[in-house]
Structure formats: structure tokens, C-alpha cells
Design a protein around this motif. Structure first.
Motif, PDB file in Angstrom:
ATOM      1  N   PHE A   1       0.867  -1.186   0.221  1.00 57.31           N
ATOM      2  CA  PHE A   1       0.013   0.033  -0.109  1.00 57.31           C
ATOM      3  C   PHE A   1       0.717   1.268  -0.152  1.00 57.31           C
ATOM      4  CE2 PHE A   1      -2.606   3.303   2.258  1.00 57.31           C
ATOM      5  CZ  PHE A   1      -3.634   3.355   1.285  1.00 57.31           C
ATOM      6  N   GLY A   2       1.966   1.409   0.536  1.00 59.07           N
ATOM      7  CA  GLY A   2       2.963   2.374   0.730  1.00 59.07           C
ATOM      8  C   GLY A   2       3.516   2.691  -0.598  1.00 59.07           C
ATOM      9  N   GLU A   3       3.851   1.716  -1.332  1.00 59.19           N
ATOM     10  CA  GLU A   3       4.505   1.732  -2.621  1.00 59.19           C
ATOM     11  C   GLU A   3       3.360   2.446  -3.632  1.00 59.19           C
ATOM     12  OE1 GLU A   3       6.218  -1.953  -3.669  1.00 59.19           O
ATOM     13  OE2 GLU A   3       7.593  -1.793  -2.340  1.00 59.19           O
ATOM     14  N   LEU A   4       2.270   2.011  -3.542  1.00 56.61           N
ATOM     15  CA  LEU A   4       1.006   2.329  -4.378  1.00 56.61           C
ATOM     16  C   LEU A   4       0.683   3.731  -4.288  1.00 56.61           C
ATOM     17  CD1 LEU A   4      -1.020   1.180  -6.533  1.00 56.61           C
ATOM     18  CD2 LEU A   4      -2.607   0.919  -4.440  1.00 56.61           C
ATOM     19  N   VAL A   5       0.717   4.233  -2.816  1.00 54.68           N
ATOM     20  CA  VAL A   5       0.271   5.447  -2.845  1.00 54.68           C
ATOM     21  C   VAL A   5       1.506   6.507  -3.359  1.00 54.68           C
ATOM     22  CG1 VAL A   5       0.430   7.590  -0.983  1.00 54.68           C
ATOM     23  CG2 VAL A   5      -0.708   5.173  -0.627  1.00 54.68           C
ATOM     24  N   LEU A   6       2.777   6.231  -3.108  1.00 54.07           N
ATOM     25  CA  LEU A   6       3.726   7.213  -3.982  1.00 54.07           C
ATOM     26  C   LEU A   6       3.304   7.064  -5.470  1.00 54.07           C
ATOM     27  CD1 LEU A   6       6.842   6.236  -1.841  1.00 54.07           C
ATOM     28  CD2 LEU A   6       5.488   8.269  -1.716  1.00 54.07           C
ATOM     29  N   ALA A   7       3.141   5.893  -5.909  1.00 53.38           N
ATOM     30  CA  ALA A   7       3.176   5.845  -7.575  1.00 53.38           C
ATOM     31  C   ALA A   7       1.865   6.749  -7.921  1.00 53.38           C
ATOM     32  CB  ALA A   7       2.620   4.348  -7.815  1.00 53.38           C
ATOM     33  N   TYR A   8       0.702   6.712  -7.217  1.00 53.78           N
ATOM     34  CA  TYR A   8      -0.502   7.425  -7.556  1.00 53.78           C
ATOM     35  C   TYR A   8      -0.140   8.941  -7.332  1.00 53.78           C
ATOM     36  CZ  TYR A   8      -3.740   3.875  -7.764  1.00 53.78           C
ATOM     37  OH  TYR A   8      -4.707   2.710  -8.031  1.00 53.78           O
ATOM     38  N   MET A   9       0.545   9.446  -6.309  1.00 46.89           N
ATOM     39  CA  MET A   9       1.025  10.694  -6.020  1.00 46.89           C
ATOM     40  C   MET A   9       2.067  11.180  -7.246  1.00 46.89           C
ATOM     41  SD  MET A   9       1.981  11.049  -2.098  1.00 46.89           S
ATOM     42  CE  MET A   9       3.383  12.068  -2.309  1.00 46.89           C
ATOM     43  N   GLY A  10       2.826  10.511  -7.425  1.00 46.96           N
ATOM     44  CA  GLY A  10       3.661  10.799  -8.864  1.00 46.96           C
ATOM     45  C   GLY A  10       2.800  10.934 -10.190  1.00 46.96           C
ATOM     46  N   ALA A  11       2.052   9.931 -10.335  1.00 45.91           N
ATOM     47  CA  ALA A  11       1.152  10.171 -11.683  1.00 45.91           C
ATOM     48  C   ALA A  11       0.245  11.444 -11.693  1.00 45.91           C
ATOM     49  CB  ALA A  11       0.421   8.984 -11.805  1.00 45.91           C
ATOM     50  N   PHE A  12      -0.469  11.828 -10.358  1.00 41.60           N
ATOM     51  CA  PHE A  12      -1.250  12.733 -10.395  1.00 41.60           C
ATOM     52  C   PHE A  12      -0.454  14.150 -10.460  1.00 41.60           C
ATOM     53  CE2 PHE A  12      -2.946  16.207  -7.600  1.00 41.60           C
ATOM     54  CZ  PHE A  12      -4.041  16.457  -8.185  1.00 41.60           C
ATOM     55  N   SER A  13       0.697  14.077  -9.840  1.00 39.12           N
ATOM     56  CA  SER A  13       1.678  15.573  -9.837  1.00 39.12           C
ATOM     57  C   SER A  13       2.023  15.707 -11.252  1.00 39.12           C
ATOM     58  CB  SER A  13       3.000  15.114  -8.947  1.00 39.12           C
ATOM     59  OG  SER A  13       2.630  14.924  -7.681  1.00 39.12           O
ATOM     60  N   ALA A  14       2.539  14.584 -12.050  1.00 34.81           N
ATOM     61  CA  ALA A  14       2.869  14.656 -13.571  1.00 34.81           C
ATOM     62  C   ALA A  14       1.496  15.362 -14.391  1.00 34.81           C
ATOM     63  CB  ALA A  14       3.360  13.426 -14.003  1.00 34.81           C
TER      64      ALA A  14
END
Length: 75
Positions: free
Chosen positions: A44-57
Motif C-alpha cells: 500500500f505504501g508503494e502504491l500511494v507514492l505511485a499515485y502521487m507521482g502520476a497525479f503530480s505529473a
């Protein structure tokens, strides 16, 4: 004020002493490779960072889309 400070210091020292000896047991429960609880929070921790990166981009491109097109086309 003095009594409250001394009580907080005593509480801190007791918690520090308790976690000194219980830290390994807590670590083994949370980070045991066979533990479902630890595996869930690792994934879950890795998934949150991936979503944050995609949303930021996406937000960066959405806000500066015209500037990005000029940069990409070389104008």
C-alpha cells in the motif's frame, strides 16, 4: 508546571525503557515476510507514492500544457 514536567519526563523515560526491550518484537510483527499485515502496508505504501507521482505529473502538464507543447516542438 514543575509537577507536569517531571511527570512527562518520568513517562518518557518509562516508554523509552519499554521500547528498548520491545522494539525487536514489534519489528518482527510488522516486517515479517510471512506477515500479511506487514505485506499489505508495504504494498500500500508503494502504491500511494505511485499515485502521487502520476497525479503530480498530470497536474503539471495540465497547468503548463501550452508551455510544454512549445518546448516539445522546439519553438
Amino acid at each position: 508546571m514543575k509537577k507536569t514536567q517531571s511527570l512527562l519526563i518520568v513517562l518518557f523515560v518509562l516508554l523509552l525503557g519499554m521500547f528498548t526491550f520491545q522494539d525487536l518484537a514489534i519489528y518482527n510483527v510488522l516486517f515479517n515476510p510471512e506477515s500479511t499485515f506487514g505485506w499489505f502496508f508495504e504494498s500500500f505504501g508503494e502504491l500511494v507514492l505511485a499515485y502521487m507521482g502520476a497525479f503530480s505529473a498530470f497536474a503539471l502538464l495540465k497547468i503548463n500544457w501550452k508551455k510544454w507543447l512549445r518546448f516539445a516542438s522546439g519553438i
